[in-house]
Design an enzyme around this catalytic site. Structure first.
Site, PDB file in Angstrom:
ATOM      1  N   LYS A 145      -2.641  10.928  -8.776  1.00  0.00           N
ATOM      2  CA  LYS A 145      -1.352  10.913  -9.485  1.00  0.00           C
ATOM      3  C   LYS A 145      -0.286  10.194  -8.656  1.00  0.00           C
ATOM      4  O   LYS A 145      -0.485   9.956  -7.459  1.00  0.00           O
ATOM      5  CB  LYS A 145      -0.912  12.353  -9.741  1.00  0.00           C
ATOM      6  CG  LYS A 145      -0.734  13.152  -8.461  1.00  0.00           C
ATOM      7  CD  LYS A 145      -0.794  14.647  -8.711  1.00  0.00           C
ATOM      8  CE  LYS A 145      -0.514  15.408  -7.425  1.00  0.00           C
ATOM      9  NZ  LYS A 145      -0.927  16.795  -7.509  1.00  0.00           N
ATOM     10  N   TYR A 187      26.082   4.085  11.316  1.00  0.00           N
ATOM     11  CA  TYR A 187      27.042   4.820  10.497  1.00  0.00           C
ATOM     12  C   TYR A 187      27.302   6.205  11.071  1.00  0.00           C
ATOM     13  O   TYR A 187      26.372   6.895  11.506  1.00  0.00           O
ATOM     14  CB  TYR A 187      26.497   4.992   9.071  1.00  0.00           C
ATOM     15  CG  TYR A 187      26.510   3.718   8.257  1.00  0.00           C
ATOM     16  CD1 TYR A 187      27.705   3.098   7.915  1.00  0.00           C
ATOM     17  CD2 TYR A 187      25.313   3.157   7.822  1.00  0.00           C
ATOM     18  CE1 TYR A 187      27.698   1.937   7.151  1.00  0.00           C
ATOM     19  CE2 TYR A 187      25.303   2.000   7.052  1.00  0.00           C
ATOM     20  CZ  TYR A 187      26.507   1.395   6.724  1.00  0.00           C
ATOM     21  OH  TYR A 187      26.498   0.248   5.970  1.00  0.00           O
TER      22      TYR A 187
HETATM   23  C1  LIG Z   1      -1.720  17.330  -6.620  1.00  0.00           C
HETATM   24  C2  LIG Z   1      -2.682  18.400  -6.958  1.00  0.00           C
HETATM   25  C3  LIG Z   1      -3.804  18.643  -6.150  1.00  0.00           C
HETATM   26  C4  LIG Z   1      -4.036  17.932  -4.841  1.00  0.00           C
HETATM   27  O1  LIG Z   1      -3.244  18.528  -3.833  1.00  0.00           O
HETATM   28  P1  LIG Z   1      -3.328  18.033  -2.304  1.00  0.00           P
HETATM   29  O2  LIG Z   1      -2.537  19.024  -1.577  1.00  0.00           O
HETATM   30  O3  LIG Z   1      -2.722  16.674  -2.271  1.00  0.00           O
HETATM   31  O4  LIG Z   1      -4.763  18.026  -1.962  1.00  0.00           O
HETATM   32  C5  LIG Z   1      -4.721  19.578  -6.600  1.00  0.00           C
HETATM   33  N1  LIG Z   1      -4.522  20.275  -7.738  1.00  0.00           N
HETATM   34  C6  LIG Z   1      -3.437  20.081  -8.529  1.00  0.00           C
HETATM   35  C7  LIG Z   1      -3.270  20.877  -9.776  1.00  0.00           C
HETATM   36  C8  LIG Z   1      -2.474  19.153  -8.154  1.00  0.00           C
HETATM   37  O5  LIG Z   1      -1.403  18.965  -8.924  1.00  0.00           O
END
Ligand SMILES: *Cc1c(COP(=O)(O)O)cnc(C)c1O
Length: 358
Positions: free
Chosen positions: A35, A255
Site C-alpha cells: 500500500k 531559520y
Molecule cells: C500495513 C498493514 C500491515 C503491514 O504492517 P507492517 O508493520 O508494515 O508489517 C499488515 N496488516 C494490515 C492490516 C496493514 O494495514
C-alpha cells in the site's frame, strides 16, 4: 525530476527480505503489503520484484485497480474493502478481494447479484479498535457471509495486532488468544501478523502473514535495526554537498538561529530538505553520512537545504555524496531523532526525488 536528492532502490535486497519472511514463517502464505506506493518505494517495480508473493495487500480500490491495469496477476486484497456499490462492482471487475469489516458493507452485498462471487476477508476486531466486527458478532456475520451468493465459499478470517512492536506488552497474546478461541467456531483461513508479529510472535503466524515494513528492510521494533533481523535496507536516499562554509564561533545556523557554532568550524550545506521529504523535525545531532563519514545535522532543516557539522570530516569537499538513510545508515536511527517512524519517512518522500532501480 532531479533536484539533487535521489532514492536508490535495491531490488535484490527486496527479494532477500521476502525470502527472510519465508524463513521466519515457513508454514504461512505471504501477503506482501504494498500500500501507499509500496511504502514510498514505487508500486509497480516492487510488485514485479515480489511476484512470488501469494498475494498483495493494498489499502484501497484505487491502488488495486492501478495494479490490475498494469497487468499484475497476483491476488490483491483491499484492507479497507469497498465503501459503496460502485466500488463493489469495480472490486468484481478487477478481481480484487475486499476486507469486510462493517455492517454497511454487508448491506451493500445484500443489494446486488454479482456475476462472480468475490473472496472475502472477514475482519475481526480483537483489540486494535480500528476496523472489524466485535468477536461476539463474528459467528453471526460469518454465517451471513456464508449464505450470501456473492461471497465465495472459502472465507478468510483476519485480525490486526495493535502492539506487536512492543515485546513487553501483553496485548498481543491477548489478541491472539481471543482470535484463536473464535476459530473454534469459524473454520476460516486465518491471518494475524504484520512484520512485528512475524519477527517476534511465532504463535501469531497463522495461515497467512502480512509483512510490510520488513520487506523494505526496516525493523518494526523499538531500538533495533534491520540487521538485527537479517534484513537488508532496500532504499538508500542520497544527496550531495553543495557548499562548505567556514564559520566563526557564535555564528547561528539557519531559520530561527537554533544552533550556534561552539567554535570556528566548517559547516556543510546539503541539497535536500523537507521539500524532498527529509523530516523538518530532525533534531540537532540527527545522523547523516558525508562521503561515508558519520556526521550530524545542525540547525533547522529548511525546504531545500540542511546543514551538517563537518568538524569530524576534514576531507569533506564540494560535491561529496551524502547519505540521508539506507546503506550504512539505518533509517530507524534517523526516524528516532526526528520523533517519527521509518514508515512515515518513506511515505513523505516527494515527487522531485529521482528514483532509480537496480
Ligand atoms: C500495513 C498493514 C500491515 C503491514 O504492517 P507492517 O508493520 O508494515 O508489517 C499488515 N496488516 C494490515 C492490516 C496493514 O494495514
Amino acid at each position: 525530476m532531479n533536484c539533487g536528492t535521489s532514492a536508490h532502490i535495491d531490488l535484490a535486497a527486496l527479494k532477500h527480505n521476502l525470502q527472510q519472511v519465508k524463513t521466519y514463517a515457513p508454514n504461512s502464505k505471504i501477503m506482501a503489503m504494498i500500500k501507499s506506493n509500496a511504502y514510498g518505494h514505487g508500486l509497480l517495480p516492487v510488485a514485479k520484484t515480489l511476484k512470488d508473493a501469494d498475494a498483495f495487500g493494498v489499502a484501497c480500490l484505487g491502488e488495486g485497480k492501478y495494479l490490475r491495469q498494469a497487468r499484475v496477476k497476483n491476488r490483491i486484497v483491499l484492507m479497507r474493502g469497498f465503501t459503496d456499490l460502485e466500488e463493489l462492482e469495480l472490486v468484481t471487475k478487477y478481481d480484487l478481494e475486499p476486507v469486510i469489516h462493517s455492517q454497511e458493507q454487508l448491506e451493500i452485498l445484500d443489494q446486488v447479484k454479482l456475476e462472480n462471487p468475490i473472496t472475502a476477508w472477514l475482519k475481526i476486531d480483537t483489540g486494535m479498535h480500528r476496523l472489524g466486527f466485535a468477536p461476539v458478532d463474528a459467528l453471526n456475520i460469518y454465517e451471513r457471509l456464508q449464505s450470501n451468493n456473492n461471497i465465495a465459499a472459502k472465507i478468510h478470517v483476519i485480525t490486526h495486532l495493535a502492539n506487536a512492536d512492543d515485546l513487553s506488552s501483553n496485548v498481543t497474546q491477548e489478541q491472539v488468544d481471543k482470535f484463536t478461541s473464535l476459530l473454534e467456531q469459524l473454520p476460516g483461513i486465518t491471518s494475524i501478523a504484520n512484520s512485528a508479529g512475524i519477527l517476534n510472535w511465532e504463535n501469531a503466524h497463522a495461515d497467512w502473514v502480512r509483512p510490510g515494513i520488513m520487506l523494505y528492510g526496516v525493523s518494526p521494533t523499538f531500538n533495533t535495526t534491520a540487521e538485527d533481523y537479517g534484513l537488508k535496507p532496500v532504499m538508500t536516499m542520497m544527496s550531495k554537498l553543495i557548499s562548505i562554509r567556514h564559520l566563526h564561533k557564535g555564528d547561528a545556523i539557519g531559520y530561527g538561529s537554533t544552533w550556534e557554532c561552539p567554535e570556528d568550524m566548517p559547516i556543510g550545506i546539503v541539497a535536500t530538505g523537507y521539500g524532498d521529504g527529509y523530516p523538518r523535525h530532525a533534531q540537532n545531532g540527527t545522523p547523516i553520512l558525508v562521503n561515508g563519514v558519520l556526521c550530524e545535522v545542525v540547525g533547522r532543516v529548511s525546504m531545500d537545504m540542511l546543514s551538517v557539522d563537518l568538524r569530524n570530516n576534514s576531507t569533506a569537499k564540494y560535491g561529496d555524496p551524502v547519505t540521508l538513510w539506507g546503506e550504512n545508515l539505518p533509517i530507524e536511527k534517523v526516524a528516532q531523532k526526528a520523533d517519527t517512524i521509518p514508515y512515515e519517512l518513506f511515505c513523505r518522500i516527494t515527487r522531485r526525488v529521482a528514483f532509480s532501480y537496480q
